[in-house]
Design an enzyme around this catalytic site. Structure first.
Site, mmCIF file in Angstrom:
data_model
loop_
_atom_site.group_PDB
_atom_site.id
_atom_site.type_symbol
_atom_site.label_atom_id
_atom_site.label_comp_id
_atom_site.label_asym_id
_atom_site.label_seq_id
_atom_site.Cartn_x
_atom_site.Cartn_y
_atom_site.Cartn_z
ATOM 1 N N ASP A 1 1.018 -2.590 -8.250
ATOM 2 C CA ASP A 1 1.388 -2.572 -6.825
ATOM 3 C C ASP A 1 2.542 -3.485 -6.410
ATOM 4 O OD1 ASP A 1 -0.960 -1.022 -6.080
ATOM 5 O OD2 ASP A 1 -2.126 -2.664 -5.465
ATOM 6 N N LYS B 1 2.955 0.453 -2.167
ATOM 7 C CA LYS B 1 3.141 0.889 -0.842
ATOM 8 C C LYS B 1 4.795 0.517 -0.389
ATOM 9 C CE LYS B 1 -0.235 -0.630 1.860
ATOM 10 N NZ LYS B 1 -1.236 -0.916 2.943
ATOM 11 N N MET C 1 -2.662 -8.488 6.394
ATOM 12 C CA MET C 1 -2.095 -7.412 7.111
ATOM 13 C C MET C 1 -2.015 -7.215 8.466
ATOM 14 S SD MET C 1 -4.638 -4.933 4.483
ATOM 15 C CE MET C 1 -6.011 -5.496 5.173
#
Ligand code: SAH
Length: 245
Positions: A34, A56, A170
């Site tokens: 990731d 991402k 987040m």
């Protein structure tokens, strides 16, 4: 069929990788990684190891979770040692659980290698202990992804009025909403608050404020992701415990 290792990469500082993680990385035939996993770790892999990036970028998944699952499945068919490398700990907002369930359903053997989660280690590198005798006897790790004014929230915002440490992951893009919501439910606007960006990396930046001014301060400092938010009196201990340069 190979075996999949759902592996925590730690928060950033490569030396926070566990010995167990390093061992499987060294013998991996493929590493599926990731954005949050420190790329330096990949240098530890053997020469012919295949690397697959599924992270991402700017909030957009390169691959949706279902496709990541299929990648794991295909790799397990092809290779013996499959390392699924995730930032921090794979089971802390890492969707490691979903991947484990998927693998079980497909009859693929897996093992979980826990990692040092950013939720605790990033505050620690900023000189903020998440608990401290006489200051905070508990801490919570909460998703900051969900808008606080969402109608059917799974988060019990009213329960945050007690004095404990709250770590939001987040949540940088939601910082203003989170701070406002915490004041609305009765937390003092003077409640200490810190936002830590790129924690444990040499680019680490820390902005300290209170619920009423943290958003402006973070805007000024132009903090970048990944970043987490710490709310609670433990933030004041940074004055004495700051150590990372
Ligand atoms: N599984 C990870 C968390 C994944 S959610 C873990 O256990 O750490 C991703 C969030 O983690 C980011 O949005 C940010 O809030 C936080 N995060 C991860 N690494 C970070 C770092 N080095 N510095 C600051 N926050 C970090």
């Amino acid at each position: 069929m190979g075996k999949v290792y759902l592996t925590g990469a730690g928060p950033g500082d490569i030396e926070l990788l566990t010995i167990k993680a390093l061992k499987v990385i060294k013998k991996a035939d493929v590493i599926i990684y990731d954005r949050l996993a420190n790329k330096e770790i990949l240098k530890e892999a053997k020469k012919d190891c295949e690397f697959i990036y599924v992270g991402k970028e700017d909030g957009k998944h390169i691959l949706p979770q279902e496709q990541i699952n299929e990648v794991l499945f295909e790799c397990a068919k092809k290779y013996d040692v499959v390392v699924r490398l995730k930032g921090g700990d794979p089971f802390v907002f890492g969707r490691g659980g979903e991947e484990g369930i998927f693998l079980k359903e497909r009859g693929i053997e897996f093992e979980v290698i826990p990692g040092v989660t950013s939720a605790i280690s990033v505050p620690a590198y900023a000189g903020i202990p998440v608990t401290h005798r006489g200051v905070a006897v508990s801490f919570r790790v909460v998703t900051g992804h969900e808008a606080p004014n969402k109608e059917h929230s799974q988060i019990d915002w009213n329960s945050f009025k007690y004095d404990e440490t709250i770590v939001f992951l987040m949540g940088l893009h939601n910082l203003k909403n989170i701070a406002t919501k915490l004041m609305q439910i009765g937390k003092s606007p003077k409640t200490p608050c810190a936002v830590i960006s790129k924690g444990t990396f040499k680019e680490q930046k820390v902005v300290v404020g209170t619920l009423e001014d943290i958003y402006e301060k973070v805007q000024e400092a132009k903090l970048q992701t990944p970043a987490l938010i710490v709310v609670g009196k433990v933030v004041d201990l940074r004055e004495k415990l700051k150590w990372f340069k």
